[in-house]
Design a protein around this motif. Structure first.
Motif, PDB file in Angstrom:
ATOM      1  N   ASN A 483      43.911  37.943  31.549  1.00 29.32           N
ATOM      2  CA  ASN A 483      42.778  37.934  32.445  1.00 29.32           C
ATOM      3  C   ASN A 483      42.124  39.351  32.441  1.00 29.32           C
ATOM      4  O   ASN A 483      42.473  40.236  32.726  1.00 29.32           O
ATOM      5  CB  ASN A 483      43.636  37.556  33.717  1.00 29.32           C
ATOM      6  N   GLY A 487      40.316  42.002  38.392  1.00 31.39           N
ATOM      7  CA  GLY A 487      41.212  41.458  39.692  1.00 31.39           C
ATOM      8  C   GLY A 487      39.885  40.629  40.400  1.00 31.39           C
ATOM      9  O   GLY A 487      40.514  40.410  41.507  1.00 31.39           O
ATOM     10  N   ASP A 490      41.754  35.216  40.261  1.00 25.93           N
ATOM     11  CA  ASP A 490      43.127  35.083  40.219  1.00 25.93           C
ATOM     12  C   ASP A 490      43.840  34.252  39.145  1.00 25.93           C
ATOM     13  O   ASP A 490      43.336  33.161  38.825  1.00 25.93           O
ATOM     14  CB  ASP A 490      43.749  34.425  41.803  1.00 25.93           C
ATOM     15  N   THR A 491      44.712  34.773  38.495  1.00 29.66           N
ATOM     16  CA  THR A 491      45.133  34.149  37.101  1.00 29.66           C
ATOM     17  C   THR A 491      45.578  32.728  37.535  1.00 29.66           C
ATOM     18  O   THR A 491      45.254  31.769  36.789  1.00 29.66           O
ATOM     19  CB  THR A 491      46.248  34.955  36.441  1.00 29.66           C
ATOM     20  N   ASN A 492      46.326  32.587  38.767  1.00 28.06           N
ATOM     21  CA  ASN A 492      46.819  31.351  39.133  1.00 28.06           C
ATOM     22  C   ASN A 492      45.860  30.475  39.511  1.00 28.06           C
ATOM     23  O   ASN A 492      46.002  28.846  39.056  1.00 28.06           O
ATOM     24  CB  ASN A 492      48.152  31.545  39.857  1.00 28.06           C
ATOM     25  N   ILE A 493      45.088  30.822  40.275  1.00 23.83           N
ATOM     26  CA  ILE A 493      44.187  29.784  41.137  1.00 23.83           C
ATOM     27  C   ILE A 493      43.114  29.355  39.851  1.00 23.83           C
ATOM     28  O   ILE A 493      42.351  28.596  39.997  1.00 23.83           O
ATOM     29  CB  ILE A 493      43.313  30.894  42.104  1.00 23.83           C
ATOM     30  N   GLN A 494      42.769  30.701  39.071  1.00 26.38           N
ATOM     31  CA  GLN A 494      41.788  30.547  37.867  1.00 26.38           C
ATOM     32  C   GLN A 494      40.228  30.217  38.226  1.00 26.38           C
ATOM     33  O   GLN A 494      40.075  30.582  39.581  1.00 26.38           O
ATOM     34  CB  GLN A 494      42.036  29.117  37.178  1.00 26.38           C
ATOM     35  N   GLY A 526      35.438  34.591  40.995  1.00 25.54           N
ATOM     36  CA  GLY A 526      36.657  34.209  41.949  1.00 25.54           C
ATOM     37  C   GLY A 526      36.215  33.382  43.056  1.00 25.54           C
ATOM     38  O   GLY A 526      37.183  33.076  44.022  1.00 25.54           O
TER      39      GLY A 526
END
Length: 534
Positions: A483, A487, A490-494, A526
């Protein structure tokens, strides 16, 4: 990047009109080509030749492809290296930028501009010209048809960026203020409602009569099929906003169900650009997949779901690897050696130069939309289970994958991902959702079933696959390996959206600030869109 290949258009008259050479191209056109069964006796006046040319231009800009104006590389940077990746369908395997690009959330300025700039440069002005000419000639059915196509094009833009200059766009105004996405969607529904009513009345009053047949690359002037597409498009957009405004969503969805002409329901009614003597083209992914020895391959999420389900559509979508299996690639890989990923260890995309169509909407999607509506308790004309299973069956039919009976009853689940090229970046199964419907399962489990199978059926329509993932959280997709967003994502939310292009800051600084103020967050990847409320 993709080469600049120009396609030869056989629609000479359309180009002559666009270039202003109407007289020399049309001296004998009226005598030789008047079709008294067209929409009206006067349909083929010179102004209608212009209208037809603009309608052709409008259709060619719903999805960009190499048409002599747009390039295959425009598709690549505008869709192939954004929504096609974020949908989980494909992954980039090109050596450029060492993997630091859109695929790892490091947005390339020139790439993220195409999806914004091209529709405003070509689609919106074409629609303006058509509606003006149609108004002058008292041909409201042509204006209605153009409006349906405009909405099909522009909802992809707002679903990529958020607020856009939609209602105040006019005559190439580059300094327009932005509408909030809520305002844009409400305008979409207003426009579709009016267009559908107009076209429905036209079909009922003129049975069998075509509209702009010679310029229609999708339905060859079949107005009833255009009504079915428009109804299904309205249903798609209604479902898109279900978590933001459920009352409006249900209201608009049920309008489409109650329309007497109905929705797309058969494979012959899918909306796609047909290959013909009037439109000679290839799907941009056909060229992209092999350029520079390979720039796109099967995505890891497709690998996990389709292999876990032993999906018979695998050989339709992808080419088998050297070991006979179907293997994908994680998004966001950074490596100094890409040869294993573009070689025979990973599955390439299965695209035919002359037959693979650019599809706007499948019949399968129509059934999955109705399945979700029924699951939510809306009046969809049937139950969720039946629509869900019909959606799978129709997808198999659309893809020539044989009978879906065994597949529909399967209790198989997605599998873990194994990197077949280097053994790196493996991941556990993204989900445990099975194919077979269960009335005993809760709402969320059956919603995941519907969206997962819908996602598989819509391949390779990246904008829709990505939008459904953002809207519902399904299917569950693997996160990026690397990623590079500093910042902001979010890596998980994408990734949730694409930032506005630099060209807007340069040409429309005040306007883009109105867009950011209505976005509800910073202009980065994001920030969630208005309808992204779940």
């Amino acid at each position: 990047m993709v080469t600049n290949k120009l396609l030869k258009y056989t629609k000479l008259i359309a180009f002559c009109v666009i270039l202003g050479a109407v007289t020399s191209c049309t001296d004998s056109f009226m005598d030789d080509n008047t079709n008294k069964h067209q929409a009206t006796e006067e349909m083929m006046t010179w102004d209608n030749l212009k209208t037809g040319a603009f309608f052709a231009q409008l259709q060619r800009n719903v999805v960009m492809f190499g048409d002599g104006v747009n390039l295959s590389s425009d598709y690549q940077v505008g869709q192939g290296l954004s929504s096609d990746l974020y949908s989980g369908y494909i992954a980039p395997t090109g050596t450029w930028y060492s993997g630091v690009h859109n695929g790892s959330y490091s947005f390339i300025s020139g790439w993220i501009a195409q999806m914004f700039e091209k529709p405003f440069k070509y689609a919106m002005p074409a629609w303006e010209s058509i509606t003006q000419l149609a108004g002058e000639q008292a041909l409201p059915e042509i204006a209605a048809l153009a409006t349906v196509v405009k909405v099909a094009a522009m909802h992809r833009v707002t679903d990529t960026y958020g607020p856009i200059p939609y209602t105040q766009f006019g005559s190439g105004n580059l300094q327009a203020d932005y509408d909030s996405q809520e305002e844009v969607y409400k305008k979409f529904f207003e426009e579709l409602d009016k267009a559908i009513d107009e076209l429905t009345a036209y079909v009922n009053g003129n049975p069998g009569v075509t509209i702009l047949e010679k310029y229609d690359y999708v339905y060859e002037g079949d107005a009833s099929k255009w009504v079915k597409f428009a109804n299904t498009l309205r249903l798609r957009l209604a479902m898109r906003i279900v978590y933001a405004n459920s009352t409006l969503a249900q209201q608009e969805a049920e309008k489409s169900i109650n329309n007497p002409i109905g929705l797309i329901s058969a494979i012959g009614e899918k909306a796609s650009l047909k290959h013909s003597s009037n439109l000679i083209y290839y799907h941009p992914l056909w060229e992209i997949k092999d350029f520079n020895s390979g720039e796109a391959r099967m995505g890891a999420s497709m690998d996990a779901y389709m292999n876990g389900y032993a999906d018979p559509r695998r050989p339709v979508y992808f080419k088998a690897a050297a070991d006979g299996g179907y293997h994908g690639v994680r998004l966001g890989i950074t490596t100094s050696t890409w040869s294993d990923y573009v070689g025979t260890k990973i599955s390439n995309l299965n695209m035919n130069q002359s037959t693979t169509e650019i599809v706007w909407m499948t019949a399968a999607e129509s059934y999955f939309l109705r399945a979700e509506g029924a699951l939510r308790g809306w009046s969809m004309g049937g139950d969720a289970k039946s629509f869900y299973e019909k959606g799978i069956s129709v997808s198999f039919e659309e893809n020539g994958a044989g009978s879906a009976t065994t597949y529909i009853a399967s209790s198989a689940t997605p599998t873990a991902f194994v990197d077949a090229a280097k053994g790196a970046n493996g991941m556990p199964a993204p989900s445990s959702v099975s194919i077979a419907w269960s009335d005993a399962a809760g709402f969320e489990t059956n919603l995941e079933r519907i969206i997962t199978q819908k996602w598989i059926a819509m391949y390779p329509d990246g904008p829709e696959g990505w939008a459904e993932f953002r809207r519902t959280g399904y299917p569950k997709l693997f996160p990026v390996v690397t990623n590079n967003s500093n910042g902001t994502i979010d890596t998980n939310i994408q990734v949730r959206r694409i930032p506005y292009p630099q060209s807007e800051y340069d040409k429309n600084a005040a306007g883009v600030q109105t867009g950011i103020s209505k976005l509800g967050g910073s202009d980065n990847g994001g920030t969630k869109l208005w309808w992204d409320k779940k």
